[in-house]
Design a protein around this motif. Structure first.
Motif, PDB file in Angstrom:
ATOM      1  N   PRO A 122      -5.108   2.316   2.219  1.00 13.43           N
ATOM      2  CA  PRO A 122      -3.969   3.115   1.745  1.00 13.43           C
ATOM      3  C   PRO A 122      -2.745   3.019   2.650  1.00 13.43           C
ATOM      4  O   PRO A 122      -1.611   3.016   2.175  1.00 13.43           O
ATOM      5  CB  PRO A 122      -4.532   4.539   1.707  1.00 13.43           C
ATOM      6  CG  PRO A 122      -5.989   4.357   1.457  1.00 13.43           C
ATOM      7  CD  PRO A 122      -6.349   3.114   2.232  1.00 13.43           C
ATOM      8  N   TRP A 123      -2.977   2.930   3.986  1.00 10.75           N
ATOM      9  CA  TRP A 123      -1.826   2.878   4.884  1.00 10.75           C
ATOM     10  C   TRP A 123      -1.062   1.562   4.795  1.00 10.75           C
ATOM     11  O   TRP A 123       0.054   1.460   5.305  1.00 10.75           O
ATOM     12  CB  TRP A 123      -2.258   3.153   6.318  1.00 10.75           C
ATOM     13  CG  TRP A 123      -3.348   2.274   6.859  1.00 10.75           C
ATOM     14  CD1 TRP A 123      -3.232   0.977   7.288  1.00 10.75           C
ATOM     15  CD2 TRP A 123      -4.720   2.628   7.037  1.00 10.75           C
ATOM     16  NE1 TRP A 123      -4.445   0.509   7.715  1.00 10.75           N
ATOM     17  CE2 TRP A 123      -5.376   1.496   7.585  1.00 10.75           C
ATOM     18  CE3 TRP A 123      -5.463   3.799   6.807  1.00 10.75           C
ATOM     19  CZ2 TRP A 123      -6.742   1.495   7.886  1.00 10.75           C
ATOM     20  CZ3 TRP A 123      -6.813   3.795   7.105  1.00 10.75           C
ATOM     21  CH2 TRP A 123      -7.443   2.658   7.634  1.00 10.75           C
ATOM     22  N   ASP A 124      -1.627   0.544   4.140  1.00  6.80           N
ATOM     23  CA  ASP A 124      -0.879  -0.680   3.887  1.00  6.80           C
ATOM     24  C   ASP A 124       0.187  -0.465   2.816  1.00  6.80           C
ATOM     25  O   ASP A 124       1.183  -1.193   2.761  1.00  6.80           O
ATOM     26  CB  ASP A 124      -1.810  -1.804   3.416  1.00  6.80           C
ATOM     27  CG  ASP A 124      -2.814  -2.211   4.472  1.00  6.80           C
ATOM     28  OD1 ASP A 124      -2.432  -2.290   5.648  1.00  6.80           O
ATOM     29  OD2 ASP A 124      -3.986  -2.449   4.109  1.00  6.80           O
ATOM     30  N   VAL A 125      -0.044   0.525   1.950  1.00 10.82           N
ATOM     31  CA  VAL A 125       0.830   0.777   0.802  1.00 10.82           C
ATOM     32  C   VAL A 125       1.667   2.034   1.013  1.00 10.82           C
ATOM     33  O   VAL A 125       2.865   2.058   0.725  1.00 10.82           O
ATOM     34  CB  VAL A 125      -0.011   0.913  -0.489  1.00 10.82           C
ATOM     35  CG1 VAL A 125       0.863   1.202  -1.702  1.00 10.82           C
ATOM     36  CG2 VAL A 125      -0.855  -0.336  -0.706  1.00 10.82           C
ATOM     37  N   TYR A 126       1.015   3.073   1.551  1.00  6.35           N
ATOM     38  CA  TYR A 126       1.669   4.366   1.740  1.00  6.35           C
ATOM     39  C   TYR A 126       2.852   4.203   2.706  1.00  6.35           C
ATOM     40  O   TYR A 126       2.692   3.731   3.820  1.00  6.35           O
ATOM     41  CB  TYR A 126       0.640   5.348   2.311  1.00  6.35           C
ATOM     42  CG  TYR A 126       1.113   6.768   2.480  1.00  6.35           C
ATOM     43  CD1 TYR A 126       1.158   7.638   1.399  1.00  6.35           C
ATOM     44  CD2 TYR A 126       1.514   7.241   3.728  1.00  6.35           C
ATOM     45  CE1 TYR A 126       1.560   8.954   1.551  1.00  6.35           C
ATOM     46  CE2 TYR A 126       1.919   8.553   3.901  1.00  6.35           C
ATOM     47  CZ  TYR A 126       1.949   9.397   2.803  1.00  6.35           C
ATOM     48  OH  TYR A 126       2.356  10.698   2.961  1.00  6.35           O
ATOM     49  N   GLY A 127       4.038   4.545   2.249  1.00  4.20           N
ATOM     50  CA  GLY A 127       5.217   4.438   3.101  1.00  4.20           C
ATOM     51  C   GLY A 127       5.890   3.085   3.094  1.00  4.20           C
ATOM     52  O   GLY A 127       6.869   2.877   3.823  1.00  4.20           O
ATOM     53  N   ASP A 128       5.374   2.137   2.302  1.00  5.36           N
ATOM     54  CA  ASP A 128       5.980   0.811   2.210  1.00  5.36           C
ATOM     55  C   ASP A 128       6.307   0.532   0.751  1.00  5.36           C
ATOM     56  O   ASP A 128       5.453   0.050  -0.008  1.00  5.36           O
ATOM     57  CB  ASP A 128       5.033  -0.254   2.754  1.00  5.36           C
ATOM     58  CG  ASP A 128       5.657  -1.657   2.731  1.00  5.36           C
ATOM     59  OD1 ASP A 128       6.802  -1.788   2.248  1.00  5.36           O
ATOM     60  OD2 ASP A 128       4.994  -2.600   3.187  1.00  5.36           O
ATOM     61  N   PRO A 129       7.536   0.804   0.303  1.00  6.00           N
ATOM     62  CA  PRO A 129       7.880   0.622  -1.114  1.00  6.00           C
ATOM     63  C   PRO A 129       7.710  -0.802  -1.609  1.00  6.00           C
ATOM     64  O   PRO A 129       7.520  -1.029  -2.811  1.00  6.00           O
ATOM     65  CB  PRO A 129       9.357   1.046  -1.164  1.00  6.00           C
ATOM     66  CG  PRO A 129       9.568   1.898   0.037  1.00  6.00           C
ATOM     67  CD  PRO A 129       8.654   1.352   1.092  1.00  6.00           C
ATOM     68  N   GLY A 130       7.769  -1.780  -0.693  1.00  5.00           N
ATOM     69  CA  GLY A 130       7.648  -3.170  -1.118  1.00  5.00           C
ATOM     70  C   GLY A 130       6.220  -3.653  -1.282  1.00  5.00           C
ATOM     71  O   GLY A 130       5.990  -4.729  -1.847  1.00  5.00           O
ATOM     72  N   ALA A 131       5.243  -2.879  -0.794  1.00  2.76           N
ATOM     73  CA  ALA A 131       3.858  -3.355  -0.784  1.00  2.76           C
ATOM     74  C   ALA A 131       3.273  -3.593  -2.178  1.00  2.76           C
ATOM     75  O   ALA A 131       2.654  -4.642  -2.406  1.00  2.76           O
ATOM     76  CB  ALA A 131       2.979  -2.389   0.004  1.00  2.76           C
ATOM     77  N   PRO A 132       3.418  -2.668  -3.134  1.00  4.22           N
ATOM     78  CA  PRO A 132       2.788  -2.911  -4.445  1.00  4.22           C
ATOM     79  C   PRO A 132       3.268  -4.202  -5.114  1.00  4.22           C
ATOM     80  O   PRO A 132       2.455  -4.982  -5.622  1.00  4.22           O
ATOM     81  CB  PRO A 132       3.188  -1.673  -5.256  1.00  4.22           C
ATOM     82  CG  PRO A 132       3.401  -0.608  -4.228  1.00  4.22           C
ATOM     83  CD  PRO A 132       4.017  -1.321  -3.064  1.00  4.22           C
ATOM     84  N   GLY A 133       4.574  -4.439  -5.102  1.00  6.10           N
ATOM     85  CA  GLY A 133       5.086  -5.652  -5.716  1.00  6.10           C
ATOM     86  C   GLY A 133       4.634  -6.900  -4.984  1.00  6.10           C
ATOM     87  O   GLY A 133       4.332  -7.927  -5.612  1.00  6.10           O
TER      88      GLY A 133
END
Length: 383
Positions: free
Chosen positions: A9-20
């Motif tokens: 989760p911390w790879d995605v949480y707080g990083d708006p660019g991660a999902p794309g």
């Protein structure tokens, strides 16, 4: 060939660019940690941090109220995954068009062993393994079953992948690990992982003092550097009848726990929810990829995730028992710094397919460098 990448989760949480960025790899799915052991992880692209230290085994969502007052219960994460970090990450990934499976680590929990030492595996020398809960103990089994049902069936998840659903033993990267001075093969790992807690001592149906002495004697050649012939070495060291008795007890314990956990997850899950196990086809093996009987586990679970870091040979025993809808996922490491070879992904995937795999699991999108991810993107193109 359907592919999924492992993510925290911390790879995605707080990083708006991660999902794309993850969706652009060409994967249909993310396997997202919902309950995880302590770790220190690099986050090479996150805008707020570069290293995350998860100090203890935790659930990465708010645990349910039914845990209140229970002796054994999960702990929420600290600031490395605050609040419902899993839910926030799952929602962001779904918005990018990526399906989510929960990733649940079960019988691997150092905090549980520290707070409740009597729950841990005890070896033939009397040493406790605080990272390894003894799955023969009724209250441990009850805890793991409840944890699995809660952590697996999170909002936003369409399936789960259950890790360490079986015996955990000596092998473990524990803090600054210094256990590699003597190379332990399959027999050494088995003998050093036999548990002598009260539940196991009763379960073997043997004289426990004699068994422990026999295990210590069987390990003496290991300390001197003797060659390890796997199960044959166990039988030579303990005697075939004694070795068989220990194995029968451990396999029965693991098998019934796997049945109970899968049933509990299915009872909590909506229709169509997929339940997979991280599994090894050699039933006496222990660790994150639990040793199983392939025919039995595929009669209960929807499929397995099989480690292929050292080749695809573990896939065939599962393929022999796979049905038309069975998921047989080859788990490939794609982080160069951790021994992976993402530039060879297409060839590795082809070999896995030839051995019966119909899906891929790629470890680990959050830990990989930009160059590794570019190789993954290229390797998955056209699959």
């Amino acid at each position: 060939m359907r592919a999924s990448v492992f993510v925290y989760p911390w790879d995605v949480y707080g990083d708006p660019g991660a999902p794309g960025r993850i969706a652009s790899l060409g994967v249909a799915q993310v396997t997202l940690a919902a309950a995880y052991h302590s770790t220190r992880a690099l986050t090479p692209r996150h805008p707020r941090h570069r290293v995350v230290t998860a100090e203890y085994a935790a659930v990465l969502y708010p645990p349910g109220g039914f845990w209140a007052g229970r002796d054994l219960r999960p702990h929420p994460a600290g600031d490395w995954a605050p609040g419902d970090a899993f839910g926030a990450a799952a929602s962001a990934l779904a918005s990018a068009g990526v399906e989510v499976h929960s990733w649940v680590v079960l019988a691997h929990n150092s905090r549980l062993g520290a707070e409740h030492p009597d729950t841990s595996v005890v070896n033939a020398y009397g040493d406790r393994y605080p990272w390894a809960p003894c799955i023969a103990q009724p209250r441990v089994r009850a805890y793991l079953t409840s944890l699995a049902a809660e952590a697996a069936v999170r909002p936003g998840a369409t399936g789960t992948e259950l890790e360490s659903l079986g015996w955990y033993g000596l092998a473990h990267l524990h803090a600054h690990d210094k256990t590699g001075g003597v190379r332990l093969g399959e027999a050494g790992q088995y003998l050093m992982s036999l548990c002598f807690c009260p539940a196991c001592a009763e379960g073997y149906g043997l004289d426990t003092d004699e068994l422990a002495a026999g295990v210590r004697a069987a390990l003496e050649p290991v300390w001197r550097g003797a060659e390890d012939d796997g199960w044959e070495s166990v039988e030579r060291g303990l005697g075939a009848e004694t070795a068989a008795a220990t194995r029968a007890w451990r396999e029965s314990v693991a098998r019934t726990l796997q049945e109970e956990v899968i049933a509990a997850v299915r009872a909590a899950a909506p229709e169509g929810f997929r339940v997979l196990l991280h599994a090894d086809p050699v039933s006496y093996h222990c660790g994150a990829n639990a040793g199983v009987d392939p025919a039995h586990i595929l009669s209960r679970a929807d499929g397995v995730v099989v480690p292929c870091v050292d080749g695809t040979h573990r896939l065939a025993p599962f393929a022999e028992h796979a049905g038309e809808r069975t998921v047989l996922a080859a788990n490939l490491t794609v982080v160069s710094g951790m021994g992976g070879n993402p530039s060879n992904l297409r060839a590795d995937a082809a070999r896995a397919r030839d051995e019966g795999a119909n899906e891929l699991r790629l470890y680990h999108a959050g830990l990989a460098s930009d160059a590794d991810l570019a190789a993954v993107r290229e390797g998955l193109a056209g699959w």
